[in-house]
Design a protein around this motif. Sequence first.
Motif, PDB file in Angstrom:
ATOM      1  N   PRO A 226       0.831  -1.208   0.000  1.00  0.00           N
ATOM      2  CA  PRO A 226       0.000   0.000   0.000  1.00  0.00           C
ATOM      3  C   PRO A 226       0.867   1.260   0.000  1.00  0.00           C
ATOM      4  O   PRO A 226       1.863   1.332   0.709  1.00  0.00           O
ATOM      5  CB  PRO A 226      -0.808  -0.120   1.293  1.00  0.00           C
ATOM      6  N   ALA A 227       0.469   2.252  -0.792  1.00  0.00           N
ATOM      7  CA  ALA A 227       1.275   3.461  -0.930  1.00  0.00           C
ATOM      8  C   ALA A 227       0.372   4.681  -1.070  1.00  0.00           C
ATOM      9  O   ALA A 227      -0.770   4.585  -1.527  1.00  0.00           O
ATOM     10  CB  ALA A 227       2.191   3.353  -2.143  1.00  0.00           C
ATOM     11  N   LEU A 228       0.917   5.824  -0.634  1.00  0.00           N
ATOM     12  CA  LEU A 228       0.273   7.113  -0.877  1.00  0.00           C
ATOM     13  C   LEU A 228       0.640   7.545  -2.292  1.00  0.00           C
ATOM     14  O   LEU A 228       1.825   7.696  -2.611  1.00  0.00           O
ATOM     15  CB  LEU A 228       0.753   8.144   0.140  1.00  0.00           C
ATOM     16  N   VAL A 229      -0.345   7.729  -3.147  1.00  0.00           N
ATOM     17  CA  VAL A 229      -0.108   8.048  -4.560  1.00  0.00           C
ATOM     18  C   VAL A 229      -0.626   9.453  -4.854  1.00  0.00           C
ATOM     19  O   VAL A 229      -1.799   9.755  -4.616  1.00  0.00           O
ATOM     20  CB  VAL A 229      -0.772   7.015  -5.489  1.00  0.00           C
ATOM     21  N   ILE A 230       0.249  10.290  -5.371  1.00  0.00           N
ATOM     22  CA  ILE A 230      -0.094  11.680  -5.688  1.00  0.00           C
ATOM     23  C   ILE A 230       0.025  11.876  -7.191  1.00  0.00           C
ATOM     24  O   ILE A 230       1.093  11.670  -7.779  1.00  0.00           O
ATOM     25  CB  ILE A 230       0.832  12.653  -4.931  1.00  0.00           C
ATOM     26  N   ASP A 231      -1.086  12.261  -7.801  1.00  0.00           N
ATOM     27  CA  ASP A 231      -1.149  12.482  -9.250  1.00  0.00           C
ATOM     28  C   ASP A 231      -1.141  13.992  -9.486  1.00  0.00           C
ATOM     29  O   ASP A 231      -1.977  14.720  -8.936  1.00  0.00           O
ATOM     30  CB  ASP A 231      -2.432  11.854  -9.795  1.00  0.00           C
ATOM     31  N   THR A 232      -0.197  14.484 -10.289  1.00  0.00           N
ATOM     32  CA  THR A 232      -0.084  15.930 -10.510  1.00  0.00           C
ATOM     33  C   THR A 232      -0.665  16.315 -11.870  1.00  0.00           C
ATOM     34  O   THR A 232      -0.867  15.476 -12.745  1.00  0.00           O
ATOM     35  CB  THR A 232       1.380  16.400 -10.417  1.00  0.00           C
ATOM     36  N   THR A 233      -0.914  17.610 -12.039  1.00  0.00           N
ATOM     37  CA  THR A 233      -1.557  18.119 -13.249  1.00  0.00           C
ATOM     38  C   THR A 233      -0.654  17.953 -14.473  1.00  0.00           C
ATOM     39  O   THR A 233       0.569  17.869 -14.358  1.00  0.00           O
ATOM     40  CB  THR A 233      -1.905  19.607 -13.098  1.00  0.00           C
ATOM     41  N   ALA A 234      -1.280  17.950 -15.638  1.00  0.00           N
ATOM     42  CA  ALA A 234      -0.521  17.830 -16.885  1.00  0.00           C
ATOM     43  C   ALA A 234       0.437  19.000 -17.059  1.00  0.00           C
ATOM     44  O   ALA A 234       1.560  18.832 -17.534  1.00  0.00           O
ATOM     45  CB  ALA A 234      -1.487  17.748 -18.069  1.00  0.00           C
ATOM     46  N   ARG A 235       0.016  20.200 -16.652  1.00  0.00           N
ATOM     47  CA  ARG A 235       0.875  21.367 -16.847  1.00  0.00           C
ATOM     48  C   ARG A 235       2.103  21.358 -15.946  1.00  0.00           C
ATOM     49  O   ARG A 235       3.045  22.109 -16.169  1.00  0.00           O
ATOM     50  CB  ARG A 235       0.083  22.663 -16.656  1.00  0.00           C
ATOM     51  N   SER A 236       2.088  20.500 -14.893  1.00  0.00           N
ATOM     52  CA  SER A 236       3.265  20.386 -14.032  1.00  0.00           C
ATOM     53  C   SER A 236       4.123  19.183 -14.415  1.00  0.00           C
ATOM     54  O   SER A 236       5.118  18.892 -13.755  1.00  0.00           O
ATOM     55  CB  SER A 236       2.848  20.264 -12.560  1.00  0.00           C
ATOM     56  N   GLY A 237       3.745  18.491 -15.480  1.00  0.00           N
ATOM     57  CA  GLY A 237       4.514  17.330 -15.933  1.00  0.00           C
ATOM     58  C   GLY A 237       3.752  16.029 -15.881  1.00  0.00           C
ATOM     59  O   GLY A 237       4.211  14.997 -16.375  1.00  0.00           O
TER      60      GLY A 237
END
Length: 352
Positions: A226-237
């Motif tokens: 199990p992991a903490l998953v952070i998805d960032t915006t397209a404009r940030s990469g």
Amino acid sequence: MHAHAHTSPPLHLQPSQDREIQFDIPIRQLELRKGERTLDMLDTVEDTKGNNGERGDLIITNLRLIWWSHRSRRTNLSVGYNAIISINIRQATSRLRGPTQALYVLTKYNGSRFEFIFTNLVRNSPRLFTTIQAVFRAYDTTRLYRDLKLRGAIIQDNELKLLPREQIYSKLQGVWNLSSDQGNLGTFIATNIRLVWYANLAQNFNVSMPYIQIRSILVRDSKFGPALVIDTTARSGGYILGFRVDPMEKLEELFKEVSSLWTVYSSNPIFGMDYVLEGQPQTLKDVTVKREQDDVEVVDQDLESGRDVFAAYYADSSKSTDRQPVYSEELGLAVEELREDLTIDALWNVLS
């Protein structure tokens, strides 16, 4: 399978006013977003490049420049600071002031360069120059509030270098970054502005993730558990970053905390610009007229009107040599070959 998703106010769906250039948009779309503030307002400014001879208001916010014509507020500009390449003071010819000093703003957006020229019609007033240059410098030096940063100089002596108005809410040791096959052990920090992780053995191996650039926060299974998953915006990469925390109870606790901080930030974003002018500037609400006045002027627009606006501000500075001359039947003489997206009519309308 763990898949706890956090749903926060959709920051990533809001327009990114500091990263966009917009022409002649509906007046309601010029309203300030959450966290955006009016820093100054100049009420006698000419858009010398695209609307030479027209007076207008120039609103300077912490994210962008907004200009609209006094004659019709449907004629407007929104220029985000992130699109600006350079700001210079040069000579220009205004229909209202003649030869005069003007502010030249060169920008790049969606692969094209645009140039804007603003002339302050109030004589002997340097406010246009000093305010915009100072605000842009403030924007440029506060990018960590808004931009995702990899391998930045953000850690010193095992401590996060705090930004103004930044507060640490938790600092958790023994957090694995799962970006490589073996993972890297480090420290995870949650503040009121961003999430930060850095490796214990190499503090320059780090990531700073402002909440403004986060699309989603999840807890889900990975090959490491199990992991903490952070998805960032397209404009940030468009990065997907995973972090492993043991035991599971601690992971759930971290997930709840960062989700809560993200929600709080979403309701009142901090963009990091504390530029203050002497006196209180008017807000956009103060200078907005009632909507019925938007319909005073009726202009017959054809399908090419949007392209004409686009062409008016286009800065063809990327070409290194002149194009080959070709014969123009419309003008009856040889002219430099035009780009495929321009016509003689479009250029004539810009100049007339």
